[in-house]
Design an enzyme around this catalytic site. Structure first.
Site, PDB file in Angstrom:
ATOM      1  N   CYS A 106     -48.802  21.865  61.687  1.00  0.00           N
ATOM      2  CA  CYS A 106     -49.054  22.470  60.371  1.00  0.00           C
ATOM      3  C   CYS A 106     -50.025  23.645  60.436  1.00  0.00           C
ATOM      4  O   CYS A 106     -49.824  24.652  59.762  1.00  0.00           O
ATOM      5  CB  CYS A 106     -49.566  21.411  59.405  1.00  0.00           C
ATOM      6  SG  CYS A 106     -48.326  20.133  59.047  1.00  0.00           S
ATOM      7  N   LYS A 163     -47.974  18.801  49.919  1.00  0.00           N
ATOM      8  CA  LYS A 163     -46.859  19.567  50.465  1.00  0.00           C
ATOM      9  C   LYS A 163     -45.981  18.690  51.345  1.00  0.00           C
ATOM     10  O   LYS A 163     -46.403  17.644  51.827  1.00  0.00           O
ATOM     11  CB  LYS A 163     -47.370  20.777  51.260  1.00  0.00           C
ATOM     12  CG  LYS A 163     -48.134  20.426  52.525  1.00  0.00           C
ATOM     13  CD  LYS A 163     -48.684  21.675  53.198  1.00  0.00           C
ATOM     14  CE  LYS A 163     -49.425  21.372  54.467  1.00  0.00           C
ATOM     15  NZ  LYS A 163     -48.638  20.814  55.556  1.00  0.00           N
ATOM     16  N   ASP A 200     -54.567  19.411  55.928  1.00  0.00           N
ATOM     17  CA  ASP A 200     -54.077  18.064  56.253  1.00  0.00           C
ATOM     18  C   ASP A 200     -55.026  17.177  57.067  1.00  0.00           C
ATOM     19  O   ASP A 200     -54.596  16.508  58.014  1.00  0.00           O
ATOM     20  CB  ASP A 200     -52.741  18.160  56.997  1.00  0.00           C
ATOM     21  CG  ASP A 200     -51.697  18.978  56.274  1.00  0.00           C
ATOM     22  OD1 ASP A 200     -51.865  19.258  55.070  1.00  0.00           O
ATOM     23  OD2 ASP A 200     -50.719  19.375  56.916  1.00  0.00           O
TER      24      ASP A 200
END
Length: 192
Positions: free
Chosen positions: A117, A84, A21
């Site tokens: 994350c 995601k 990310d």
């Protein structure tokens, strides 16, 4: 191989890089010192994994709202980029399938945010029996305190906390061969 080496020693035949990310719209919110360190080291790891012919996976968290992987890291997404919604990469079926295809048992983890994350992914990977090497100079959070806490939690959970150069040189193991020369050349370009 001893249990110590099995845990702490990266094996090129077992390793994959996971870039979590690192997206356009998150960058401005990051602690800038941590982010600049990430921005220097993640491309180095990507180049090293490419030079060694090792697999890489990138993820993007809700790209509609957070944008796509930053331009400097687009090469990581060429091989495999997973969109995601779950914070942990492991909560996404597409990621699980991509990870299985790599046949890796050791995952080198970089990205952001360290305490959300990245940490949730690290814990899930450990829980699934993977060896996890979290690269402390290639992850970032909005606040230094959250970053430090996530590093401590990941270590307590069983992740190996490492650095960019430690990971790269573990993958090549010896000097004098072509892999060493490729990694050494990349590392010499590093400014810090």
């Amino acid at each position: 191989m001893s249990e110590i080496k099995k845990k702490y020693w990266l094996e090129a035949s077992q390793a994959a890089l996971l870039v979590v990310d690192v997206q356009d719209k998150l960058v401005g919110a990051m602690d800038q010192q941590l982010y600049q360190q990430l921005l220097q080291n993640v491309p180095l790891l990507i180049a090293g994994f490419k030079a060694l012919g090792l697999p890489m996976i990138a993820t993007e968290q809700y790209s509609k709202g957070l944008g796509h992987t930053i331009a400097e890291l687009q090469s990581a997404t060429e091989q495999c980029c997973i969109e995601k919604l779950t914070f942990s990469c492991c909560g996404d079926d597409g990621f699980a399938d991509a990870l299985k295809k790599t046949q890796a048992r050791q995952i080198v983890v970089v990205g952001m945010e360290t305490h959300v994350c990245v940490l949730q992914t690290v814990i899930d990977l450990l829980d699934q029996g993977y060896g996890v090497h979290l690269v402390r100079d290639a992850v970032s959070s909005r606040f230094a305190g959250d970053y430090a806490n996530a590093i401590a939690l990941a270590a307590a959970a069983g992740a190996v906390i490492t650095t960019t150069e430690t990971a790269l040189f573990q993958l090549v193991k010896v000097a004098g061969n072509d892999d060493f020369k490729a990694i050494s050349k990349l590392v010499r370009q590093r400014t810090q």
